[in-house]
Every structure is written in structure tokens, then in C-alpha cells.
Design an enzyme around this catalytic site. Sequence first.
Site, PDB file in Angstrom:
ATOM      1  N   ASP A  24       0.829  -1.214   0.000  1.00 53.84           N
ATOM      2  CA  ASP A  24       0.000   0.000   0.000  1.00 53.84           C
ATOM      3  C   ASP A  24       0.863   1.264   0.000  1.00 53.84           C
ATOM      4  O   ASP A  24       1.972   1.264   0.531  1.00 53.84           O
ATOM      5  CB  ASP A  24      -0.911  -0.018   1.241  1.00 53.84           C
ATOM      6  CG  ASP A  24      -2.037   0.989   1.135  1.00 53.84           C
ATOM      7  OD1 ASP A  24      -2.422   1.349   0.008  1.00 53.84           O
ATOM      8  OD2 ASP A  24      -2.535   1.418   2.195  1.00 53.84           O
ATOM      9  N   ASN A  26       1.183   3.442  -2.977  1.00 55.26           N
ATOM     10  CA  ASN A  26       1.628   3.889  -4.310  1.00 55.26           C
ATOM     11  C   ASN A  26       1.070   5.267  -4.665  1.00 55.26           C
ATOM     12  O   ASN A  26       1.771   6.120  -5.203  1.00 55.26           O
ATOM     13  CB  ASN A  26       1.161   2.905  -5.397  1.00 55.26           C
ATOM     14  CG  ASN A  26       1.791   1.546  -5.263  1.00 55.26           C
ATOM     15  OD1 ASN A  26       2.751   1.374  -4.513  1.00 55.26           O
ATOM     16  ND2 ASN A  26       1.262   0.562  -5.983  1.00 55.26           N
ATOM     17  N   GLY A  27      -0.216   5.451  -4.370  1.00 54.91           N
ATOM     18  CA  GLY A  27      -0.885   6.702  -4.725  1.00 54.91           C
ATOM     19  C   GLY A  27      -0.262   7.880  -3.977  1.00 54.91           C
ATOM     20  O   GLY A  27       0.019   8.930  -4.564  1.00 54.91           O
ATOM     21  N   HIS A  41       1.972   3.380  -9.127  1.00 52.29           N
ATOM     22  CA  HIS A  41       1.783   1.938  -9.347  1.00 52.29           C
ATOM     23  C   HIS A  41       2.939   1.377 -10.183  1.00 52.29           C
ATOM     24  O   HIS A  41       3.391   0.253  -9.959  1.00 52.29           O
ATOM     25  CB  HIS A  41       0.446   1.677 -10.043  1.00 52.29           C
ATOM     26  CG  HIS A  41      -0.737   2.055  -9.197  1.00 52.29           C
ATOM     27  ND1 HIS A  41      -0.835   1.716  -7.873  1.00 52.29           N
ATOM     28  CD2 HIS A  41      -1.871   2.760  -9.481  1.00 52.29           C
ATOM     29  CE1 HIS A  41      -1.973   2.184  -7.376  1.00 52.29           C
ATOM     30  NE2 HIS A  41      -2.612   2.834  -8.337  1.00 52.29           N
ATOM     31  N   TRP A  74     -12.229  -2.074  -7.401  1.00 50.40           N
ATOM     32  CA  TRP A  74     -13.026  -1.757  -8.598  1.00 50.40           C
ATOM     33  C   TRP A  74     -13.673  -0.390  -8.454  1.00 50.40           C
ATOM     34  O   TRP A  74     -14.054   0.233  -9.450  1.00 50.40           O
ATOM     35  CB  TRP A  74     -14.131  -2.799  -8.816  1.00 50.40           C
ATOM     36  CG  TRP A  74     -13.652  -4.135  -9.250  1.00 50.40           C
ATOM     37  CD1 TRP A  74     -13.515  -5.242  -8.459  1.00 50.40           C
ATOM     38  CD2 TRP A  74     -13.249  -4.541 -10.574  1.00 50.40           C
ATOM     39  NE1 TRP A  74     -13.048  -6.296  -9.209  1.00 50.40           N
ATOM     40  CE2 TRP A  74     -12.882  -5.898 -10.513  1.00 50.40           C
ATOM     41  CE3 TRP A  74     -13.172  -3.878 -11.806  1.00 50.40           C
ATOM     42  CZ2 TRP A  74     -12.446  -6.616 -11.624  1.00 50.40           C
ATOM     43  CZ3 TRP A  74     -12.727  -4.591 -12.917  1.00 50.40           C
ATOM     44  CH2 TRP A  74     -12.370  -5.942 -12.810  1.00 50.40           C
ATOM     45  N   LEU A 136      10.415 -20.677  -5.328  1.00 45.51           N
ATOM     46  CA  LEU A 136       9.543 -19.713  -4.639  1.00 45.51           C
ATOM     47  C   LEU A 136       8.163 -19.799  -5.273  1.00 45.51           C
ATOM     48  O   LEU A 136       8.038 -19.713  -6.497  1.00 45.51           O
ATOM     49  CB  LEU A 136      10.070 -18.276  -4.786  1.00 45.51           C
ATOM     50  CG  LEU A 136       9.124 -17.185  -4.231  1.00 45.51           C
ATOM     51  CD1 LEU A 136       9.140 -17.166  -2.700  1.00 45.51           C
ATOM     52  CD2 LEU A 136       9.483 -15.800  -4.750  1.00 45.51           C
ATOM     53  N   GLU A 212       1.843 -13.249  12.440  1.00 44.17           N
ATOM     54  CA  GLU A 212       2.460 -12.079  13.077  1.00 44.17           C
ATOM     55  C   GLU A 212       2.271 -10.888  12.136  1.00 44.17           C
ATOM     56  O   GLU A 212       2.528 -10.998  10.929  1.00 44.17           O
ATOM     57  CB  GLU A 212       3.962 -12.324  13.309  1.00 44.17           C
ATOM     58  CG  GLU A 212       4.261 -13.439  14.287  1.00 44.17           C
ATOM     59  CD  GLU A 212       3.751 -13.147  15.704  1.00 44.17           C
ATOM     60  OE1 GLU A 212       3.682 -11.967  16.098  1.00 44.17           O
ATOM     61  OE2 GLU A 212       3.407 -14.122  16.412  1.00 44.17           O
TER      62      GLU A 212
HETATM   63  C1  IPE Z   1      -5.316  -2.668   0.044  1.00 47.08           C
HETATM   64  O1  IPE Z   1      -5.052  -1.319  -0.145  1.00 47.08           O
HETATM   65  C2  IPE Z   1      -5.349  -3.387  -1.258  1.00 47.08           C
HETATM   66  C3  IPE Z   1      -4.061  -3.552  -1.915  1.00 47.08           C
HETATM   67  C4  IPE Z   1      -2.896  -3.170  -1.455  1.00 47.08           C
HETATM   68  C5  IPE Z   1      -4.135  -4.237  -3.167  1.00 47.08           C
HETATM   69  P1  IPE Z   1      -6.200  -0.240  -0.286  1.00 47.08           P
HETATM   70  O2  IPE Z   1      -5.517   1.072  -0.437  1.00 47.08           O
HETATM   71  O3  IPE Z   1      -7.148  -0.615  -1.358  1.00 47.08           O
HETATM   72  O4  IPE Z   1      -6.958  -0.365   1.103  1.00 47.08           O
HETATM   73  P2  IPE Z   1      -7.726   0.729   1.952  1.00 47.08           P
HETATM   74  O5  IPE Z   1      -8.658   1.453   1.004  1.00 47.08           O
HETATM   75  O6  IPE Z   1      -6.676   1.636   2.499  1.00 47.08           O
HETATM   76  O7  IPE Z   1      -8.413  -0.028   3.026  1.00 47.08           O
HETATM   77  C1  IPE Z   2      -1.756   0.233  -3.216  1.00 47.58           C
HETATM   78  O1  IPE Z   2      -1.503   1.576  -3.305  1.00 47.58           O
HETATM   79  C2  IPE Z   2      -1.935  -0.405  -4.558  1.00 47.58           C
HETATM   80  C3  IPE Z   2      -3.301  -0.827  -4.852  1.00 47.58           C
HETATM   81  C4  IPE Z   2      -4.321  -0.780  -4.049  1.00 47.58           C
HETATM   82  C5  IPE Z   2      -3.508  -1.363  -6.165  1.00 47.58           C
HETATM   83  P1  IPE Z   2      -2.678   2.626  -3.258  1.00 47.58           P
HETATM   84  O2  IPE Z   2      -3.082   2.956  -4.655  1.00 47.58           O
HETATM   85  O3  IPE Z   2      -3.781   2.195  -2.380  1.00 47.58           O
HETATM   86  O4  IPE Z   2      -1.919   3.871  -2.618  1.00 47.58           O
HETATM   87  P2  IPE Z   2      -2.492   4.889  -1.564  1.00 47.58           P
HETATM   88  O5  IPE Z   2      -2.947   4.107  -0.382  1.00 47.58           O
HETATM   89  O6  IPE Z   2      -3.600   5.623  -2.237  1.00 47.58           O
HETATM   90  O7  IPE Z   2      -1.324   5.755  -1.247  1.00 47.58           O
HETATM   91 MG    MG Z   3      -4.151   2.451  -0.375  1.00 43.10          MG
END
Ligand code: IPE
Ligand code: IPE
Ligand code: MG
Length: 247
Positions: A24, A26-27, A41, A74, A136, A212
Amino acid sequence: MSWEALLEEVKSRPLPRHVGIIMDGNGRWAKARGLPRLEGHRQGALTAERIVRFVVKEGLFSYLTLFAFSTENWARPKREVDGLFALLESFLREKAEEFIDSGIRLLVVGDHRPLPDGLRETIEEVERRTEGNDRLTLAIALNFGGRWAILRAVRDLLRAARSIALGPDEVGEDLFRAYLPTGELPDIDLLIRTGGRLRLSNFLLWELAYTELYFTDALWPDFDEEALLLALKDFQGRERSFGKVVG
Ligand code: IPE
Ligand code: IPE
Ligand code: MG
């Protein structure tokens, strides 16, 4: 401690067998740089590649499950969803040969049916071509939700019960576990979530019963080999009691 010393220390102590990662952040990584989310991403895919390579090179563990797309993702803008799928498809296409050569077996867990045709075909092809590998097992959770997985298992069990005359009391943990999409994988010993959120976001539910948990503020594109080693070192300092009295 130097990087090499940390690696040696971690390798000299008991390692997990199966590690799961909620990738989590990337955005936020992209936003902090004034870049479009998809750039985050793209960078995240490079991190995944780097971590997989490191795990295989150092032989750290035999199962790695990466959460790439949840059943809730989605709800993101279509452009981002399409971009993510395109990225995943090119990642799998580009890595196929490397997976084959380095002994990686690819398994994609999740509902494949709603995925774009090209991605679905690529997944099936890479899964088939890496079937015999065992260095792996790389499981990618894609269009995956913990609740979806449990519901699917219940539905499949109900269907099976009709044809093999299975009574309700014959359904035990082992049988149920076998019906989950991760049925052939061992339970996860260590779950790492990057990006600072303290939640599971519908990742594996059944399989995490005694896992864990390790949370780090590092955003996924910034996560690296050293960060993985620190998570493993932390895991090695934990006492796993599984409900028993120890020590
Ligand atoms: C969880 O991250 C899903 C993935 C890393 C693929 P999200 O960004 O979608 O989760 P929330 O919205 O913070 O719960
Ligand atoms: C996780 O990064 C990747 C996916 C859910 C595909 P995010 O896209 O959720 O990144 P943030 O949480 O918005 O920073
Ligand atoms: Mg996220």
C-alpha cells in the site's frame, strides 16, 4: 549495522515459511511528487520485482503472497483500474522468462473471471509455464477479497456435499482450508503492510488467524531489501505461542 551484517544475522535465525505483503502507498508516493497515481503503481511494480528477486537470490522463504488488487479496488476511477491491469499484464509478460529460469512458480489467487481477456490469458499462460517450479511460490492476490474467498469455499463445499454425501459435521478445518483459493499454500507466518494503515482491507482472513503482523509507514515504492530484512528481524524477535503457555 551494515546491510550485509543484517542479512547474515537474519539468515542465521529461523525464517518464516510464508510471507504476505499488502503493498500500500503507491498513490501517496506519486502525489507527494506531483505525479499521476499510475506513476506510483509503476514504481510499485518495480519494488515488487526487486523484492521477489531478492527473496529468490537469498533463498529467504518459499512462499510470498502479494496483494495487488482487492475486490473493493473496482470502486477506483476506471482509468486507474485499467492502468493497473495493463501494468500487471506487462509485468507478468516481461517477467515470465525470469520466473521460469529462476524457479518461481506463479499462482494468481482471486476471481479471474471479471479480468480483461489479455490479462486473464497471460495469467493462465504464466501459471502453466511455471507449474513445475518450486524455489519460490509467488502468489499474487488479484481481484481478491478475504470474504469472497470464504464465500466461494462455502459454495463449493455445498456443491460437493450434494455429490459426495458430505454431512455438516464432517466439515472440519482441514477440509474447509482445502477449499480456499490458497488451499495449497501454508498459512502466512508474517504479514507486512506498507503505507501506514493499520488494517487488513479484506486481505486473507482465515489464513491470518495466527499470523504475526508488521506495519510500516514506508510507502510501497520506497520499500526495499533492507526494509524487508528489518521486518524479518522483527518477526524473529517475536514469541509465537499459538494460545499455549510458553517459557
Ligand atoms: C489494500 O489497499 C489493497 C491492496 C494493497 C491491493 P487499499 O488502499 O485498497 O486499502 P484501503 O482502502 O486503504 O483499506
Ligand atoms: C496500493 O496503493 C496499490 C493498490 C491498491 C492497487 P494505493 O493505490 O492504495 O496507494 P495509496 O494508499 O492511495 O497511497
Ligand atoms: Mg491504499
